[in-house]
Write an enzyme that holds these catalytic residues in place. Sequence first.
Site, PDB file in Angstrom:
ATOM      1  N   GLY A 238      54.503  45.040  49.706  1.00  9.61           N
ATOM      2  CA  GLY A 238      53.138  45.502  49.474  1.00  9.61           C
ATOM      3  C   GLY A 238      52.904  46.886  50.044  1.00  9.61           C
ATOM      4  N   ALA A 241      49.841  50.082  54.784  1.00  7.70           N
ATOM      5  CA  ALA A 241      48.829  49.672  55.767  1.00  7.70           C
ATOM      6  C   ALA A 241      48.947  48.186  56.091  1.00  7.70           C
ATOM      7  CB  ALA A 241      47.432  50.000  55.244  1.00  7.70           C
ATOM      8  N   GLY A 243      51.644  46.305  55.671  1.00  7.02           N
ATOM      9  CA  GLY A 243      52.930  46.124  56.347  1.00  7.02           C
ATOM     10  C   GLY A 243      52.858  46.449  57.821  1.00  7.02           C
ATOM     11  N   GLU A 260      59.001  45.541  52.502  1.00  6.78           N
ATOM     12  CA  GLU A 260      59.237  46.514  51.423  1.00  6.78           C
ATOM     13  C   GLU A 260      57.893  47.119  51.074  1.00  6.78           C
ATOM     14  OE1 GLU A 260      59.568  47.002  46.821  1.00  6.78           O
ATOM     15  OE2 GLU A 260      60.657  45.218  47.474  1.00  6.78           O
ATOM     16  N   CYS A 294      57.874  49.431  42.133  1.00  2.56           N
ATOM     17  CA  CYS A 294      58.017  49.973  43.493  1.00  2.56           C
ATOM     18  C   CYS A 294      58.897  51.213  43.531  1.00  2.56           C
ATOM     19  CB  CYS A 294      58.593  48.895  44.417  1.00  2.56           C
ATOM     20  SG  CYS A 294      57.583  47.412  44.540  1.00  2.56           S
TER      21      CYS A 294
END
Length: 486
Positions: A238, A241, A243, A260, A294
């Site tokens: 995700g 912030a 993470g 990730e 991603c």
Amino acid sequence: MPSVATNGTNGTNGTKGLPDFQFFNIIDGKRRTSKDHHQVTDPRTEEPLWDAPIASTKDLDDAVEAANRAFKTWKNSTTAERQKAVHDVANVILENVDILTEAQMKETGKSRPMSRFDVERAAWHFEYYRTVALEDELQYEDDTIRIIATHAPIGVLGAISPWNFPLILSTVKVVSALATGNCVIIKPSPFTPYSLLKFCELAQSVLPPGVFQALNGGADLGEQMTLHAGIHHISFTGTIAVGQRILRNCAGTLKKVILELAGNNACIVCDDVDLDKVVPQVATGALFHAGQVCVASKRLYIHESIYDRFLERLIEESKKFAVDDDESVSFGPLSNKANYDRAVGIVEDCKRNGYKIVTGGEVKPREKGFWIPPTIVVRPPEDALVVREEQFAPIVPVMSWAEEDDVIARANIDNAGLGASVYTPDLDRAQKIARQLESGTVWINQFERPHHAGFFGGWKLSGFGGELGKQGLLHYCHTQSLQIAK
């Protein structure tokens, strides 16, 4: 999180035109309903989909208790037993490909061909680990001592999943846990709960109770998972912030963590490329799944000697990513209103600042759905919002470069450590550039797609730890050193 409806139904909302699916939290091998539900919006039509149950704190506690109970047995399973289990799960996926394709298609806005490919790719992850495992490793030996490294499972994994590739990215976490003897509780994104809840339900037919469970909920449930003392390991995909918050939460119980995070990935195109070959590859790298990848090419750096010719061809290539093609294998709407609004804000920022948009730039090309057409922005400055932040949308800034040292420095910003790509037929030159890019993976002469056999992890603000390949299994294990005296 999508709006909550507390209607006490059993997981079906009777919406016309939808298959009669029901969805449940899966705890200790059993389906569990909830008094609270929410409905996801179809990104193509903006119509409500099925009811999805919202897990309570008690549901989480029950799942954690079941997982720890199952772990006592599962951790002692043999490699052969685990490999048979992951093979059986792969078969479950393929036997139910139509159901999983339909659920994921509706929740993500993907076309049917794209969704089906994702489901089949999820099965590949399980099949790969059918033959790949960690073995004991002789680290050192002399006349006095023999040192062996062995790999023990960590315990209960809390897997917190993203919405862009619900099955592909979640099955990486699930199979890595199962293959190493861990148990796993997965929390889907509240934007895409259906395919994962259904996958977990189907997998119960071949797995012991408590080994693989699924709980649906929003950020509050994810927060509880990161703080729960009975969960020993977190894997999250995700934003940066979130993470960072997870890493802080996990420090209290010293959980192992895999993150990730965002990848504002650079694509460097050298002056010696074959434009006929490279432009379609770069376009796919930037625009596949409307840029919601991603590792998508988020910033294009084109050598100044070919810039104008490249740009002209890129504009034409972008037209192939049609917003009105429901069967497209490569394009679709943005998957939720939150990401759509964010992308619209980036387009509006480009217009306010007078950046040149040579194609696209419109919003709402359809009456319904979260659609943005491919939008190409010419030579915005490096401090522009569209350059410094990951767009996660079909909005592509195209810059030029002349000196290798300069473009490498521009590529290596803090939020660009997940992936990068380099295009040049000179492989020595390509590797020289690639090895200077501060990125976990660099693709050379191909658009960016993680491979199940290659370790995948972000550097700097793009991640912590990693997954995939044989090396990825190490991040799901403790390494124990056995030092044996002779």
